[in-house]
Design a protein around this motif. Structure first.
Motif, PDB file in Angstrom:
ATOM      1  N   PRO A   1       1.297  -1.513  -0.324  1.00 40.66           N
ATOM      2  CA  PRO A   1       0.230  -0.098   0.209  1.00 40.66           C
ATOM      3  C   PRO A   1       0.520   1.009  -0.132  1.00 40.66           C
ATOM      4  CG  PRO A   1      -1.116  -1.554   1.567  1.00 40.66           C
ATOM      5  CD  PRO A   1       0.457  -2.250   1.204  1.00 40.66           C
ATOM      6  N   ILE A   2       0.666   2.749  -1.420  1.00 39.76           N
ATOM      7  CA  ILE A   2       1.400   3.260  -1.392  1.00 39.76           C
ATOM      8  C   ILE A   2       0.579   4.385  -2.140  1.00 39.76           C
ATOM      9  CG2 ILE A   2       2.931   2.793  -2.798  1.00 39.76           C
ATOM     10  CD1 ILE A   2       4.972   4.618  -2.081  1.00 39.76           C
ATOM     11  N   GLY A   3       0.811   5.781  -1.650  1.00 42.37           N
ATOM     12  CA  GLY A   3       0.216   6.595  -2.893  1.00 42.37           C
ATOM     13  C   GLY A   3       0.789   7.968  -2.745  1.00 42.37           C
ATOM     14  N   ALA A   4       0.289   9.335  -3.578  1.00 45.54           N
ATOM     15  CA  ALA A   4       1.537   9.428  -4.206  1.00 45.54           C
ATOM     16  C   ALA A   4       0.627  10.979  -4.359  1.00 45.54           C
ATOM     17  CB  ALA A   4       2.597   9.696  -4.208  1.00 45.54           C
ATOM     18  N   CYS A   5       0.758  12.042  -3.649  1.00 43.57           N
ATOM     19  CA  CYS A   5       0.172  13.867  -3.918  1.00 43.57           C
ATOM     20  C   CYS A   5       1.393  14.004  -3.883  1.00 43.57           C
ATOM     21  CB  CYS A   5      -0.686  14.381  -3.235  1.00 43.57           C
ATOM     22  SG  CYS A   5      -1.386  15.664  -3.733  1.00 43.57           S
ATOM     23  N   ILE A   6       1.608  14.467  -5.560  1.00 43.47           N
ATOM     24  CA  ILE A   6       3.121  15.479  -5.931  1.00 43.47           C
ATOM     25  C   ILE A   6       2.478  16.536  -6.228  1.00 43.47           C
ATOM     26  CG2 ILE A   6       4.730  15.488  -7.712  1.00 43.47           C
ATOM     27  CD1 ILE A   6       4.463  12.947  -7.489  1.00 43.47           C
ATOM     28  N   ALA A   7       2.958  17.792  -6.058  1.00 43.69           N
ATOM     29  CA  ALA A   7       2.813  19.253  -6.159  1.00 43.69           C
ATOM     30  C   ALA A   7       4.294  19.882  -6.516  1.00 43.69           C
ATOM     31  CB  ALA A   7       2.060  19.803  -5.396  1.00 43.69           C
ATOM     32  N   THR A   8       3.889  21.158  -7.492  1.00 46.04           N
ATOM     33  CA  THR A   8       3.959  21.520  -8.693  1.00 46.04           C
ATOM     34  C   THR A   8       3.772  22.894  -8.799  1.00 46.04           C
ATOM     35  OG1 THR A   8       3.561  21.993 -11.081  1.00 46.04           O
ATOM     36  CG2 THR A   8       4.456  19.694  -9.690  1.00 46.04           C
ATOM     37  N   GLY A   9       5.219  23.457  -8.935  1.00 45.32           N
ATOM     38  CA  GLY A   9       4.966  24.844  -8.836  1.00 45.32           C
ATOM     39  C   GLY A   9       4.129  25.786  -8.025  1.00 45.32           C
ATOM     40  N   ARG A  10       3.761  26.541  -7.282  1.00 46.76           N
ATOM     41  CA  ARG A  10       3.436  27.744  -6.564  1.00 46.76           C
ATOM     42  C   ARG A  10       1.488  26.440  -5.319  1.00 46.76           C
ATOM     43  NH1 ARG A  10      -2.835  29.510  -6.828  1.00 46.76           N
ATOM     44  NH2 ARG A  10      -3.777  28.148  -8.537  1.00 46.76           N
ATOM     45  N   ALA A  11       1.732  25.430  -5.667  1.00 50.44           N
ATOM     46  CA  ALA A  11       0.939  23.973  -5.309  1.00 50.44           C
ATOM     47  C   ALA A  11       1.909  23.299  -4.204  1.00 50.44           C
ATOM     48  CB  ALA A  11       0.832  23.242  -6.550  1.00 50.44           C
ATOM     49  N   ALA A  12       3.370  23.710  -4.564  1.00 51.98           N
ATOM     50  CA  ALA A  12       4.574  23.060  -3.652  1.00 51.98           C
ATOM     51  C   ALA A  12       4.084  22.967  -2.568  1.00 51.98           C
ATOM     52  CB  ALA A  12       5.844  22.498  -4.748  1.00 51.98           C
ATOM     53  N   THR A  13       4.101  24.147  -2.044  1.00 49.27           N
ATOM     54  CA  THR A  13       4.468  24.951  -1.316  1.00 49.27           C
ATOM     55  C   THR A  13       2.981  24.891  -0.884  1.00 49.27           C
ATOM     56  OG1 THR A  13       5.052  26.938  -1.945  1.00 49.27           O
ATOM     57  CG2 THR A  13       6.491  25.434  -2.155  1.00 49.27           C
ATOM     58  N   MET A  14       2.448  24.813  -0.604  1.00 49.40           N
ATOM     59  CA  MET A  14       0.757  25.080  -0.400  1.00 49.40           C
ATOM     60  C   MET A  14       0.223  24.622   0.990  1.00 49.40           C
ATOM     61  SD  MET A  14      -2.125  25.985  -2.791  1.00 49.40           S
ATOM     62  CE  MET A  14      -1.651  27.107  -4.055  1.00 49.40           C
ATOM     63  N   LEU A  15       0.544  23.458   1.260  1.00 52.36           N
ATOM     64  CA  LEU A  15       0.561  22.688   2.192  1.00 52.36           C
ATOM     65  C   LEU A  15       1.567  22.700   3.084  1.00 52.36           C
ATOM     66  CD1 LEU A  15      -1.022  19.224   1.328  1.00 52.36           C
ATOM     67  CD2 LEU A  15      -1.915  21.282   2.268  1.00 52.36           C
ATOM     68  N   GLN A  16       1.756  23.169   4.644  1.00 47.18           N
ATOM     69  CA  GLN A  16       2.615  23.067   5.253  1.00 47.18           C
ATOM     70  C   GLN A  16       2.561  22.628   6.477  1.00 47.18           C
ATOM     71  OE1 GLN A  16       5.605  25.474   5.308  1.00 47.18           O
ATOM     72  NE2 GLN A  16       5.003  25.609   3.457  1.00 47.18           N
ATOM     73  N   PRO A  17       3.587  22.738   8.060  1.00 54.03           N
ATOM     74  CA  PRO A  17       2.866  21.833   9.233  1.00 54.03           C
ATOM     75  C   PRO A  17       1.847  22.288   9.847  1.00 54.03           C
ATOM     76  CG  PRO A  17       5.315  22.804   9.035  1.00 54.03           C
ATOM     77  CD  PRO A  17       5.025  23.569   7.406  1.00 54.03           C
ATOM     78  N   GLY A  18       1.247  20.834   9.798  1.00 57.13           N
ATOM     79  CA  GLY A  18      -0.302  21.105  10.475  1.00 57.13           C
ATOM     80  C   GLY A  18      -1.345  20.647   9.351  1.00 57.13           C
ATOM     81  N   SER A  19      -0.720  20.995   7.893  1.00 58.14           N
ATOM     82  CA  SER A  19      -2.246  21.421   7.039  1.00 58.14           C
ATOM     83  C   SER A  19      -3.277  19.434   6.781  1.00 58.14           C
ATOM     84  CB  SER A  19      -1.596  21.218   5.874  1.00 58.14           C
ATOM     85  OG  SER A  19      -0.985  23.104   5.969  1.00 58.14           O
ATOM     86  N   HIS A  20      -1.893  19.096   7.270  1.00 58.09           N
ATOM     87  CA  HIS A  20      -1.748  17.854   6.813  1.00 58.09           C
ATOM     88  C   HIS A  20      -0.985  15.922   7.286  1.00 58.09           C
ATOM     89  CE1 HIS A  20      -4.676  15.320   4.708  1.00 58.09           C
ATOM     90  NE2 HIS A  20      -3.905  14.357   3.782  1.00 58.09           N
ATOM     91  N   GLY A  21      -1.315  15.346   7.681  1.00 62.94           N
ATOM     92  CA  GLY A  21      -0.700  14.282   7.886  1.00 62.94           C
ATOM     93  C   GLY A  21      -0.888  12.928   8.072  1.00 62.94           C
ATOM     94  N   SER A  22       0.104  11.777   7.889  1.00 60.28           N
ATOM     95  CA  SER A  22      -0.555  10.316   7.746  1.00 60.28           C
ATOM     96  C   SER A  22      -0.036  10.204   8.521  1.00 60.28           C
ATOM     97  CB  SER A  22      -0.539  10.008   6.497  1.00 60.28           C
ATOM     98  OG  SER A  22      -0.697   8.190   5.714  1.00 60.28           O
ATOM     99  N   THR A  23       0.301   8.656   9.386  1.00 56.69           N
ATOM    100  CA  THR A  23       0.922   7.728  10.344  1.00 56.69           C
ATOM    101  C   THR A  23       2.183   6.767   9.178  1.00 56.69           C
ATOM    102  OG1 THR A  23      -1.163   8.495  12.094  1.00 56.69           O
ATOM    103  CG2 THR A  23       1.305   5.909  11.949  1.00 56.69           C
ATOM    104  N   PHE A  24       1.282   6.374   9.045  1.00 54.34           N
ATOM    105  CA  PHE A  24       2.175   5.468   7.530  1.00 54.34           C
ATOM    106  C   PHE A  24       2.271   6.334   6.209  1.00 54.34           C
ATOM    107  CE2 PHE A  24      -1.315   3.284  10.504  1.00 54.34           C
ATOM    108  CZ  PHE A  24      -0.311   2.702  11.019  1.00 54.34           C
ATOM    109  N   GLY A  25       2.124   7.667   6.039  1.00 56.56           N
ATOM    110  CA  GLY A  25       2.126   7.737   4.496  1.00 56.56           C
ATOM    111  C   GLY A  25       4.138   7.982   4.440  1.00 56.56           C
ATOM    112  N   GLY A  26       4.233   7.095   3.487  1.00 59.53           N
ATOM    113  CA  GLY A  26       5.811   7.210   3.402  1.00 59.53           C
ATOM    114  C   GLY A  26       6.903   6.746   4.141  1.00 59.53           C
ATOM    115  N   ASN A  27       6.619   5.952   4.807  1.00 57.17           N
ATOM    116  CA  ASN A  27       7.322   4.840   5.598  1.00 57.17           C
ATOM    117  C   ASN A  27       7.978   3.883   4.786  1.00 57.17           C
ATOM    118  OD1 ASN A  27       6.271   1.395   5.081  1.00 57.17           O
ATOM    119  ND2 ASN A  27       4.592   2.383   4.821  1.00 57.17           N
ATOM    120  N   PRO A  28       9.616   3.471   5.479  1.00 54.50           N
ATOM    121  CA  PRO A  28      10.404   3.387   4.504  1.00 54.50           C
ATOM    122  C   PRO A  28      10.620   1.657   3.690  1.00 54.50           C
ATOM    123  CG  PRO A  28      11.161   2.723   7.093  1.00 54.50           C
ATOM    124  CD  PRO A  28       9.606   3.496   6.781  1.00 54.50           C
ATOM    125  N   VAL A  29       9.137   0.488   4.143  1.00 56.34           N
ATOM    126  CA  VAL A  29       8.904  -0.168   3.760  1.00 56.34           C
ATOM    127  C   VAL A  29       7.697  -0.202   1.977  1.00 56.34           C
ATOM    128  CG1 VAL A  29       8.204  -2.681   3.926  1.00 56.34           C
ATOM    129  CG2 VAL A  29       9.120  -1.670   6.049  1.00 56.34           C
TER     130      VAL A  29
END
Length: 411
Positions: free
Chosen positions: A270-298
């Motif tokens: 299980p893995i997914g990704a939301c990729i943002a470019t240009g101005r959208a790349a910096t719209m989410l900042q600390p506290g805007s969103h999160g995931s406990t397991f997202g991006g885990n090393p496995v």
């Protein structure tokens, strides 16, 4: 029996043997969100899966475009077992080399050196992240399309069109307007300075593998630029080589502000990704969103392994050639029930002249082939990217009999 299989059996506990026993236990213990399972699968290797009664099936659906490299691929298996034996999870308070390496690879697919990635566990979650990101524009209106499918969480469902999925959960978030898919003029009529984003699938998979006319995505880009809106491209089903290119929209020379991925990226992990470019790349900042397991090393190492194998083995070109072979042999049958084969690469829809798709899919399963019918008149073929023409030919040889049997039963 290998030691690994023995361990798996021990962990499964006193589960009933054989399909009938497992299905009875399933009905008792699993929520009825998918209906009764059609088979109990216990093992997979390459493009084949075996059920609990020992029958082999050619997997031409790949877990709905998920198992890009087939089952038990040795490179993915080695990467995942090596990683989990070293470091399985640390939370997103910390970074891991695999997470950063995969983010760098995925960002590079967009062509924007400053693109940034938010990792999730599924395509639905990737689209949920994208939905939240659109709110950071200060606008709330989103344009989606008729026939669209983006997931079943509340935000993803809000931009999914099917009334059957939506109605029980309304009111849904946001102000979402649906326009006919592939109609650039219908899009132009609604995209203005009040729109936060336009969300599009480059090919509609769940709607029956529907391909828009040439220039549709490029026109959407122009309209979004003029209105100051984000262009959000959902490549959950089409991305990661499924159509013969890493991403459909970049192969057409189109830039997206937000891209969502999942399915084939992890080859079943299980893995997914939301990729943002240009101005959208910096719209989410600390506290805007999160995931406990997202991006885990496995999960990240699984994604890296998949990308490495696709590149190493030249699978993008192979997917294109194998997909063209499938179209040629299916249309070469000259069967009166087959209207056309649409799609790209190894995401194909065999369009029928009668609503017998579900019956054909059931008969195919009995004959040892896993396919599905996303629409009553469409058979979806989305096999592992490593499938061979010879393997596809075994299905095509059986197809006329399946079509005749289904049409006979329906008449």
């Amino acid at each position: 029996m290998s030691s690994d299989v023995m361990v798996s059996a021990e962990l499964a506990g006193p589960a009933p043997r054989g399909s009938a026993g497992v299905l009875e236990a399933y009905a008792h213990s699993v929520m009825n969100t998918f209906g009764p399972p059609k088979r109990v699968f216990v093992r997979g290797e390459g493009c084949y899966v075996w059920d609990a009664d020992g029958r082999r099936h050619l997997d031409l659906l790949a877990g709905i475009a998920v198992n890009a490299l087939g089952h038990a691929h040795p490179t993915v298996l080695a990467a995942v077992t090596g990683q989990i034996s070293t470091l399985g999870h640390v939370s997103n308070f910390f970074a891991t080399p695999a997470q950063v390496a995969l983010a760098t690879r995925l960002a590079g697919l967009t062509g924007d050196d400053d693109a940034k990635v938010f990792f999730t566990n599924s395509g639905t979650e990737a689209n949920e992240a994208a939905f939240k990101l659109t709110r950071m524009t200060g606008r709330t209106k989103i344009i989606s399309t008729e026939g669209a499918f983006h997931g079943r969480s509340m935000g993803a469902l809000a931009v999914t069109h099917n009334p059957k999925y939506r109605a029980p959960f309304e009111p849904l978030p946001g102000e979402v307007t649906f326009v006919p898919y592939g109609d650039a003029e219908a899009l132009a009529a609604v995209v203005d300075e009040t729109v936060a984003a336009v969300v599009l699938e480059p090919i509609q998979g769940e709607n029956g593998v529907v391909v828009p006319s040439a220039g549709y995505l490029a026109r959407a880009r122009e309209l979004c630029d003029a209105a100051g809106a984000l262009l959000w491209i959902d490549e959950v089903q089409t991305g990661m080589g499924r159509t013969g290119s890493w991403l459909v929209h970049t192969a057409q020379g189109v830039r997206a502000d937000v891209v969502t991925l999942a399915k084939g990226l992890g080859n079943g992990f299980p893995i997914g990704a939301c990729i943002a470019t240009g101005r959208a790349a910096t719209m989410l900042q600390p506290g805007s969103h999160g995931s406990t397991f997202g991006g885990n090393p496995v999960a990240a190492i699984a994604g890296l392994a998949v990308m490495n194998v696709i590149e190493r083995d030249g699978l993008l070109d192979q997917v294109t050639a194998t997909g063209e072979h499938l179209v040629s042999v299916v249309m070469g049958l000259g069967h009166p029930l087959v209207s056309e084969v649409r799609g790209r690469g190894l995401l194909r829809g065999i369009v029928l002249n009668a609503d017998v798709g579900p019956a054909v899919a059931d008969l195919a399963l009995e004959a040892g082939f896993v396919i599905n019918a996303p629409r009553p008149h469409v058979l979806r073929i989305a096999p592992p990217l490593v499938v061979t023409p010879a393997q596809l030919d075994t299905f095509v040889e059986a197809l006329p009999g399946l079509l005749d049997a289904a049409s006979g039963a329906a008449s």
